[in-house]
Design an enzyme around this catalytic site. Structure first.
Site, PDB file in Angstrom:
ATOM      1  N   ALA A  20      14.476  -9.189  52.650  1.00  0.00           N
ATOM      2  CA  ALA A  20      14.473 -10.497  52.039  1.00  0.00           C
ATOM      3  C   ALA A  20      12.996 -11.065  52.075  1.00  0.00           C
ATOM      4  O   ALA A  20      12.534 -12.064  51.590  1.00  0.00           O
ATOM      5  CB  ALA A  20      15.098 -11.750  52.903  1.00  0.00           C
ATOM      6  N   SER A  21      12.053 -10.037  52.277  1.00  0.00           N
ATOM      7  CA  SER A  21      10.600 -10.614  52.244  1.00  0.00           C
ATOM      8  C   SER A  21      10.004 -10.589  50.856  1.00  0.00           C
ATOM      9  O   SER A  21       8.939 -11.007  50.695  1.00  0.00           O
ATOM     10  CB  SER A  21       9.723  -9.630  53.152  1.00  0.00           C
ATOM     11  OG  SER A  21       9.835  -8.556  52.897  1.00  0.00           O
ATOM     12  N   ASP A  76      13.931  -3.719  61.359  1.00  0.00           N
ATOM     13  CA  ASP A  76      13.977  -2.220  60.540  1.00  0.00           C
ATOM     14  C   ASP A  76      15.407  -2.024  60.729  1.00  0.00           C
ATOM     15  O   ASP A  76      16.065  -1.781  61.554  1.00  0.00           O
ATOM     16  CB  ASP A  76      13.395  -1.213  61.314  1.00  0.00           C
ATOM     17  CG  ASP A  76      13.449   0.251  60.631  1.00  0.00           C
ATOM     18  OD1 ASP A  76      14.072   0.239  59.730  1.00  0.00           O
ATOM     19  OD2 ASP A  76      12.195   0.940  60.745  1.00  0.00           O
ATOM     20  N   TYR A 170      18.410  10.263  45.821  1.00  0.00           N
ATOM     21  CA  TYR A 170      18.521   8.882  45.751  1.00  0.00           C
ATOM     22  C   TYR A 170      19.800   8.429  44.908  1.00  0.00           C
ATOM     23  O   TYR A 170      20.270   7.506  45.556  1.00  0.00           O
ATOM     24  CB  TYR A 170      17.029   8.535  44.647  1.00  0.00           C
ATOM     25  CG  TYR A 170      17.478   7.091  44.327  1.00  0.00           C
ATOM     26  CD1 TYR A 170      17.242   5.998  45.336  1.00  0.00           C
ATOM     27  CD2 TYR A 170      17.796   6.703  43.006  1.00  0.00           C
ATOM     28  CE1 TYR A 170      17.292   4.642  44.673  1.00  0.00           C
ATOM     29  CE2 TYR A 170      17.752   5.555  42.502  1.00  0.00           C
ATOM     30  CZ  TYR A 170      17.639   4.330  43.631  1.00  0.00           C
ATOM     31  OH  TYR A 170      17.947   3.150  43.100  1.00  0.00           O
ATOM     32  N   LYS A 174      21.940   5.785  46.974  1.00  0.00           N
ATOM     33  CA  LYS A 174      22.403   4.481  46.422  1.00  0.00           C
ATOM     34  C   LYS A 174      23.785   4.182  46.230  1.00  0.00           C
ATOM     35  O   LYS A 174      24.493   3.114  46.337  1.00  0.00           O
ATOM     36  CB  LYS A 174      21.672   4.255  45.022  1.00  0.00           C
ATOM     37  CG  LYS A 174      21.523   2.833  44.596  1.00  0.00           C
ATOM     38  CD  LYS A 174      20.515   2.027  45.612  1.00  0.00           C
ATOM     39  CE  LYS A 174      20.621   0.699  45.077  1.00  0.00           C
ATOM     40  NZ  LYS A 174      19.923  -0.190  46.124  1.00  0.00           N
TER      41      LYS A 174
END
Length: 439
Positions: A20-21, A76, A170, A174
């Site tokens: 959320a940063s 983390d 990837y 995902k």
């Protein structure tokens, strides 16, 4: 820019948001804050990054200013203890958890031999393990929550080979996020906990896009994270016992809200938008709403396009009919012009050798060396080892170099096939931004 107005319906709820940063996670947090939601800002950026804006503390301040309550937690999500501690802090501070947004993700678009195991582990530990871990730790409180929702920022499942062939590590990492939602929708159904996925129809300009494509031209072809924030807000306001088991696409959610003009989310209203990964085409998105059907198949509700089985590959682009010599000549002219535009700065910033396999009556092999010496172009095989080979039709090749088609959009739509380093292929987007006005 927000097109969905806040109603206050989520006031007093508590949302745990991973990653959320910055980017999409931050946008969702600020949207929820306007409803006076309590937000756990879970991310691992506590100190300012030299290149990327935002920390858990700067976002927490923004949340408070927007009307919400914030709990910044340095987490983390690969670390079980850190996740467990952050959940306990959230419960102690706010009394429970009602919403989980699994947004944190890692991306590395490389083929098998080019994927080092450190990157592989990072993607699978964050995207897959992290999503599972966060949800597992929050689950006891979601069971007691008010209209509880789990929302994974992950795509609809598609078994088109092109989504696997260039970046299989990837893609699988995902897709694991989507598979969890698939299972949780059924597992948590008796608890009344919704489990859904949300994915954008087009590129969303975030740090990931900046890293992959960079430059103002890539931004022009994207929408802002606000469209995802608005779509997420709409989903989270829905009845968790009914609105569960869906692969939501942002455009479809907006359409359900009665909003069809989405240009306010664009950075450039006149630019062609690039489709996002894992979607067959924007036309499919415009006509479909993807739903996880809990019979083991996933199919669009209103479209014949199958999501539960491999669809036939897109037809190869047809060569121009009748006397294609003009386009063949045009290809030669394009390379001739490029050769005259190559400069040391372009070579330094591009640092790649491109081999083009142009399909059609007047096609053939061409190379563009923007890595060695003063740069070079020509017909045939490159004398220097190529970083990437791009297969494309004559018609689309001309469109690429005339600025009528983005390389990334062409790849997403299956009009351009890539062998080699896909990140080098995406550098073409930056190159086109410089060349299109001169070719």
């Amino acid at each position: 820019m927000s097109l969905i107005q806040n109603t206050g319906k989520l006031a007093g709820r508590t949302a745990y948001i991973s990653g959320a940063s910055r980017g999409i996670g931050r946008a969702i947090a600020l949207k929820l804050a306007k409803d006076k939601v309590n937000i756990v800002v879970a991310a691992k950026t506590g100190e300012p990054h030299p290149k990327l804006p935002g920390t858990i503390y700067t976002v927490a301040k923004e949340i408070e200013e927007a009307g919400g309550r914030a709990l910044p937690c340095l987490v983390d999500i690969r670390d079980e203890k850190q996740v467990a501690d952050s959940v306990q802090k959230a419960v102690a501070e706010f009394g429970g958890i009602d919403i989980v947004i699994n947004n944190a993700s890692a991306i590395n678009l490389t083929k098998t031999l080019d994927t080092d195991m450190k990157r592989y582990d990072l993607m699978h530990q964050i995207n897959s393990r992290g999503t599972f871990l966060v949800t597992k730790m929050c689950l006891p409180y979601l069971k007691k929550g008010k209209n509880p929702h789990i929302l994974n920022l992950s795509p609809p499942l598609s078994l088109q080979p092109r989504w696997f062939q260039n970046n299989v590590a990837y893609t699988i990492a995902k897709y694991n996020m989507s598979l969890y939602a698939f299972g949780w929708a059924e597992e948590f159904k008796p608890e009344g906990i919704a489990a859904n996925c949300l994915w954008p129809a087009t590129g969303i300009y975030t740090a990931a896009i900046e890293m992959l494509l960079g430059g103002a031209d890539a931004k022009r072809q994207c929408r802002s994270p606000d469209i995802i924030a608005d779509a997420a807000y709409s989903i989270l306001c829905r009845d968790s016992k009914q609105a569960t088991g869906y692969f939501y696409i942002d455009e479809q959610v907006m359409k359900e809200e009665g909003i069809t003009d989405l240009t306010p989310y664009q950075y450039d209203k006149d630019a062609e938008l690039m489709p996002d990964f894992f979607l067959e085409s924007l036309d499919t998105v415009h006509s479909s709403q993807y739903k996880i059907q809990l019979t083991g198949k996933a199919t669009p509700v209103t479209s014949a396009s199958s999501m539960g089985k491999s669809a036939p590959p897109p037809a190869a682009a047809a060569a121009p009919s009748g006397g294609g010599g003009d386009e063949g000549g045009e290809i030669v002219q394009i390379f001739s012009k490029i050769k005259g535009l190559v400069d040391p700065d372009m070579i330094k910033k591009t640092n790649a050798v491109f081999q083009f396999d142009v399909k059609g009556d007047d096609g053939g092999m061409y190379f563009l060396d923007l890595k060695n010496g003063e740069g070079s172009t020509g017909k045939g095989e490159s004398p220097n080892k190529s970083d990437v080979t791009i297969s494309v039709s004559q018609a689309d090749f001309v469109k690429l170099f005339s600025g009528k088609l983005s390389p990334t959009s062409a790849y997403m739509m299956g009009k351009l096939k890539v062998k080699g380093d896909i990140t080098k292929a995406m550098v073409l987007d930056k190159l086109m931004g410089k060349l299109k006005s001169k070719l």
